[in-house]
Design a protein around this motif. Structure first.
Motif, PDB file in Angstrom:
ATOM      1  N   ILE A  82       0.834  -1.198   0.000  1.00 49.81           N
ATOM      2  CA  ILE A  82       0.000   0.000   0.000  1.00 49.81           C
ATOM      3  C   ILE A  82       0.874   1.256   0.000  1.00 49.81           C
ATOM      4  O   ILE A  82       0.533   2.266  -0.647  1.00 49.81           O
ATOM      5  CB  ILE A  82      -0.961  -0.003   1.202  1.00 49.81           C
ATOM      6  CG1 ILE A  82      -1.913  -1.191   1.106  1.00 49.81           C
ATOM      7  CG2 ILE A  82      -1.742   1.298   1.270  1.00 49.81           C
ATOM      8  CD1 ILE A  82      -2.717  -1.262  -0.185  1.00 49.81           C
ATOM      9  N   CYS A  83       2.000   1.217   0.697  1.00 46.52           N
ATOM     10  CA  CYS A  83       2.920   2.352   0.659  1.00 46.52           C
ATOM     11  C   CYS A  83       3.448   2.588  -0.751  1.00 46.52           C
ATOM     12  O   CYS A  83       3.532   3.738  -1.216  1.00 46.52           O
ATOM     13  CB  CYS A  83       4.085   2.129   1.628  1.00 46.52           C
ATOM     14  SG  CYS A  83       3.650   2.332   3.368  1.00 46.52           S
ATOM     15  N   ARG A  84       3.775   1.518  -1.463  1.00 47.23           N
ATOM     16  CA  ARG A  84       4.240   1.671  -2.848  1.00 47.23           C
ATOM     17  C   ARG A  84       3.143   2.239  -3.736  1.00 47.23           C
ATOM     18  O   ARG A  84       3.407   3.079  -4.607  1.00 47.23           O
ATOM     19  CB  ARG A  84       4.715   0.321  -3.388  1.00 47.23           C
ATOM     20  CG  ARG A  84       6.064  -0.132  -2.849  1.00 47.23           C
ATOM     21  CD  ARG A  84       6.628  -1.304  -3.642  1.00 47.23           C
ATOM     22  NE  ARG A  84       5.804  -2.495  -3.486  1.00 47.23           N
ATOM     23  CZ  ARG A  84       6.000  -3.407  -2.531  1.00 47.23           C
ATOM     24  NH1 ARG A  84       6.989  -3.250  -1.650  1.00 47.23           N
ATOM     25  NH2 ARG A  84       5.233  -4.475  -2.449  1.00 47.23           N
ATOM     26  N   LEU A  85       1.903   1.795  -3.509  1.00 42.88           N
ATOM     27  CA  LEU A  85       0.777   2.315  -4.292  1.00 42.88           C
ATOM     28  C   LEU A  85       0.652   3.829  -4.085  1.00 42.88           C
ATOM     29  O   LEU A  85       0.489   4.593  -5.053  1.00 42.88           O
ATOM     30  CB  LEU A  85      -0.501   1.599  -3.844  1.00 42.88           C
ATOM     31  CG  LEU A  85      -1.801   1.796  -4.633  1.00 42.88           C
ATOM     32  CD1 LEU A  85      -2.810   0.711  -4.224  1.00 42.88           C
ATOM     33  CD2 LEU A  85      -2.428   3.154  -4.409  1.00 42.88           C
ATOM     34  N   LYS A  86       0.722   4.252  -2.835  1.00 37.23           N
ATOM     35  CA  LYS A  86       0.591   5.682  -2.540  1.00 37.23           C
ATOM     36  C   LYS A  86       1.755   6.479  -3.108  1.00 37.23           C
ATOM     37  O   LYS A  86       1.569   7.586  -3.646  1.00 37.23           O
ATOM     38  CB  LYS A  86       0.475   5.893  -1.022  1.00 37.23           C
ATOM     39  CG  LYS A  86      -0.811   5.335  -0.425  1.00 37.23           C
ATOM     40  CD  LYS A  86      -0.839   5.507   1.085  1.00 37.23           C
ATOM     41  CE  LYS A  86      -2.137   4.970   1.677  1.00 37.23           C
ATOM     42  NZ  LYS A  86      -2.201   5.109   3.142  1.00 37.23           N
ATOM     43  N   HIS A  87       2.959   5.938  -3.007  1.00 38.14           N
ATOM     44  CA  HIS A  87       4.121   6.625  -3.576  1.00 38.14           C
ATOM     45  C   HIS A  87       3.983   6.763  -5.082  1.00 38.14           C
ATOM     46  O   HIS A  87       4.366   7.797  -5.658  1.00 38.14           O
ATOM     47  CB  HIS A  87       5.407   5.875  -3.224  1.00 38.14           C
ATOM     48  CG  HIS A  87       6.040   6.333  -1.961  1.00 38.14           C
ATOM     49  ND1 HIS A  87       6.875   7.434  -1.889  1.00 38.14           N
ATOM     50  CD2 HIS A  87       5.955   5.853  -0.687  1.00 38.14           C
ATOM     51  CE1 HIS A  87       7.278   7.609  -0.655  1.00 38.14           C
ATOM     52  NE2 HIS A  87       6.740   6.667   0.108  1.00 38.14           N
ATOM     53  N   ALA A  88       3.435   5.752  -5.731  1.00 38.43           N
ATOM     54  CA  ALA A  88       3.283   5.803  -7.186  1.00 38.43           C
ATOM     55  C   ALA A  88       2.332   6.914  -7.613  1.00 38.43           C
ATOM     56  O   ALA A  88       2.512   7.522  -8.684  1.00 38.43           O
ATOM     57  CB  ALA A  88       2.783   4.460  -7.707  1.00 38.43           C
ATOM     58  N   LEU A  89       1.325   7.201  -6.770  1.00 35.68           N
ATOM     59  CA  LEU A  89       0.308   8.185  -7.147  1.00 35.68           C
ATOM     60  C   LEU A  89       0.519   9.558  -6.526  1.00 35.68           C
ATOM     61  O   LEU A  89       0.135  10.571  -7.121  1.00 35.68           O
ATOM     62  CB  LEU A  89      -1.072   7.657  -6.762  1.00 35.68           C
ATOM     63  CG  LEU A  89      -1.538   6.403  -7.519  1.00 35.68           C
ATOM     64  CD1 LEU A  89      -2.844   5.886  -6.945  1.00 35.68           C
ATOM     65  CD2 LEU A  89      -1.702   6.705  -9.003  1.00 35.68           C
ATOM     66  N   TRP A  90       1.108   9.612  -5.320  1.00 35.66           N
ATOM     67  CA  TRP A  90       1.272  10.893  -4.629  1.00 35.66           C
ATOM     68  C   TRP A  90       2.714  11.208  -4.244  1.00 35.66           C
ATOM     69  O   TRP A  90       2.979  12.266  -3.676  1.00 35.66           O
ATOM     70  CB  TRP A  90       0.418  10.904  -3.354  1.00 35.66           C
ATOM     71  CG  TRP A  90      -1.047  11.053  -3.598  1.00 35.66           C
ATOM     72  CD1 TRP A  90      -1.743  12.220  -3.816  1.00 35.66           C
ATOM     73  CD2 TRP A  90      -2.023  10.000  -3.635  1.00 35.66           C
ATOM     74  NE1 TRP A  90      -3.067  11.953  -3.989  1.00 35.66           N
ATOM     75  CE2 TRP A  90      -3.277  10.595  -3.879  1.00 35.66           C
ATOM     76  CE3 TRP A  90      -1.954   8.620  -3.484  1.00 35.66           C
ATOM     77  CZ2 TRP A  90      -4.443   9.859  -3.984  1.00 35.66           C
ATOM     78  CZ3 TRP A  90      -3.110   7.881  -3.589  1.00 35.66           C
ATOM     79  CH2 TRP A  90      -4.343   8.497  -3.839  1.00 35.66           C
ATOM     80  N   LYS A  91       3.623  10.277  -4.468  1.00 35.45           N
ATOM     81  CA  LYS A  91       5.048  10.468  -4.132  1.00 35.45           C
ATOM     82  C   LYS A  91       5.310  10.459  -2.629  1.00 35.45           C
ATOM     83  O   LYS A  91       6.414  10.823  -2.185  1.00 35.45           O
ATOM     84  CB  LYS A  91       5.597  11.781  -4.732  1.00 35.45           C
ATOM     85  CG  LYS A  91       5.300  11.971  -6.206  1.00 35.45           C
ATOM     86  CD  LYS A  91       5.798  10.814  -7.048  1.00 35.45           C
ATOM     87  CE  LYS A  91       5.482  11.034  -8.526  1.00 35.45           C
ATOM     88  NZ  LYS A  91       5.825   9.846  -9.356  1.00 35.45           N
ATOM     89  N   HIS A  92       4.346  10.026  -1.835  1.00 37.13           N
ATOM     90  CA  HIS A  92       4.564   9.847  -0.393  1.00 37.13           C
ATOM     91  C   HIS A  92       3.464   8.931   0.130  1.00 37.13           C
ATOM     92  O   HIS A  92       2.443   8.710  -0.540  1.00 37.13           O
ATOM     93  CB  HIS A  92       4.545  11.177   0.361  1.00 37.13           C
ATOM     94  CG  HIS A  92       3.228  11.874   0.355  1.00 37.13           C
ATOM     95  ND1 HIS A  92       2.271  11.674   1.327  1.00 37.13           N
ATOM     96  CD2 HIS A  92       2.684  12.768  -0.519  1.00 37.13           C
ATOM     97  CE1 HIS A  92       1.207  12.410   1.074  1.00 37.13           C
ATOM     98  NE2 HIS A  92       1.431  13.083  -0.053  1.00 37.13           N
TER      99      HIS A  92
END
Length: 222
Positions: free
Chosen positions: A30-40
């Motif tokens: 889930i952290c990778r998903l968020k980083h992919a879309l919001w960079k954090h």
């Protein structure tokens, strides 16, 4: 009971994880998903905010971003090792059927805990979303009472009960929130082909013949 016409159902959804998989796979995914879309990873998934396109989800005004988000969330469910249990209470039918109906939140907690025990057995840690000091104390007492034998199995579940606010960014609570709406939708339209329902339904706990009702999904009253 005063029933909001815009919210005729009460739903409680729980995501069940094996601890090692949760720490090693689910949280990083889930952290990778968020980083992919919001960079954090500071974004907190909340179905209401996504639908209203507010806060970090204002980016959903862009159709490509919105489609990417929905597809990414669906894929996260599909790839997860989780199992889902959910209780959905039709508030109008419930109050019409019973002269002195129990609190719908209590009934949903009872249904969900009994099914979690069927998956995990005793000594499971439960994390509820905090609703305030008074409300949390009430839920803690319910869990104690239900776990101590107020359940159809008449067993001591031995569950540990914890609470976390939405702002603490607990992955399991967010995934439970995302699963709730498509589950409610399914209870009203059993023929639905919505992609989010298909992704969520693949993780609902099922019986030996593949049945959801009575296992990972409890709808009440019948």
């Amino acid at each position: 009971m005063n029933i909001d016409p815009g919210s005729p159902d009460f739903a409680l959804t729980a995501i069940v994880y094996e601890m090692g998989a949760y720490l090693d796979q689910e949280i990083p995914s889930i952290c990778r998903l968020k980083h992919a879309l919001w960079k954090h990873e500071g974004v907190i998934f909340h179905c209401y905010d996504i639908k209203k396109k507010v806060g970090p989800f204002s980016k959903c005004i862009d159709a490509d971003f919105r489609d990417n988000l929905y597809e990414s969330i669906a894929e996260a469910f599909k790839q997860s090792t989780m199992q889902i249990v959910s209780a959905v209470v039709d508030k109008k039918r419930y109050t019409e059927k019973y002269l002195n109906p129990a609190d719908v939140y209590y009934m949903s907690v009872k249904f969900v805990l009994e099914r979690i025990y069927g998956i995990t057995g005793p000594e499971t840690t439960l994390v509820f979303e905090s609703r305030g000091k008074r409300e949390d104390a009430l839920v803690r007492q319910w869990v104690y009472d239900i776990s101590a034998g107020d359940n159809y199995q008449k067993k001591n579940f031995g569950f540990e009960c914890c609470f976390a606010k939405k702002a603490t960014n607990v992955v399991g609570l967010q995934m439970a929130d995302l699963a709730c709406e498509p589950i409610i939708h399914f209870t009203h339209n059993k023929e639905t082909e919505r992609p989010d329902w298909k992704a969520v339904s693949s993780k609902i706990w099922r019986g030996p013949a593949g049945q959801m009702e009575g296992y990972g999904l409890k709808t009440f009253p019948k």
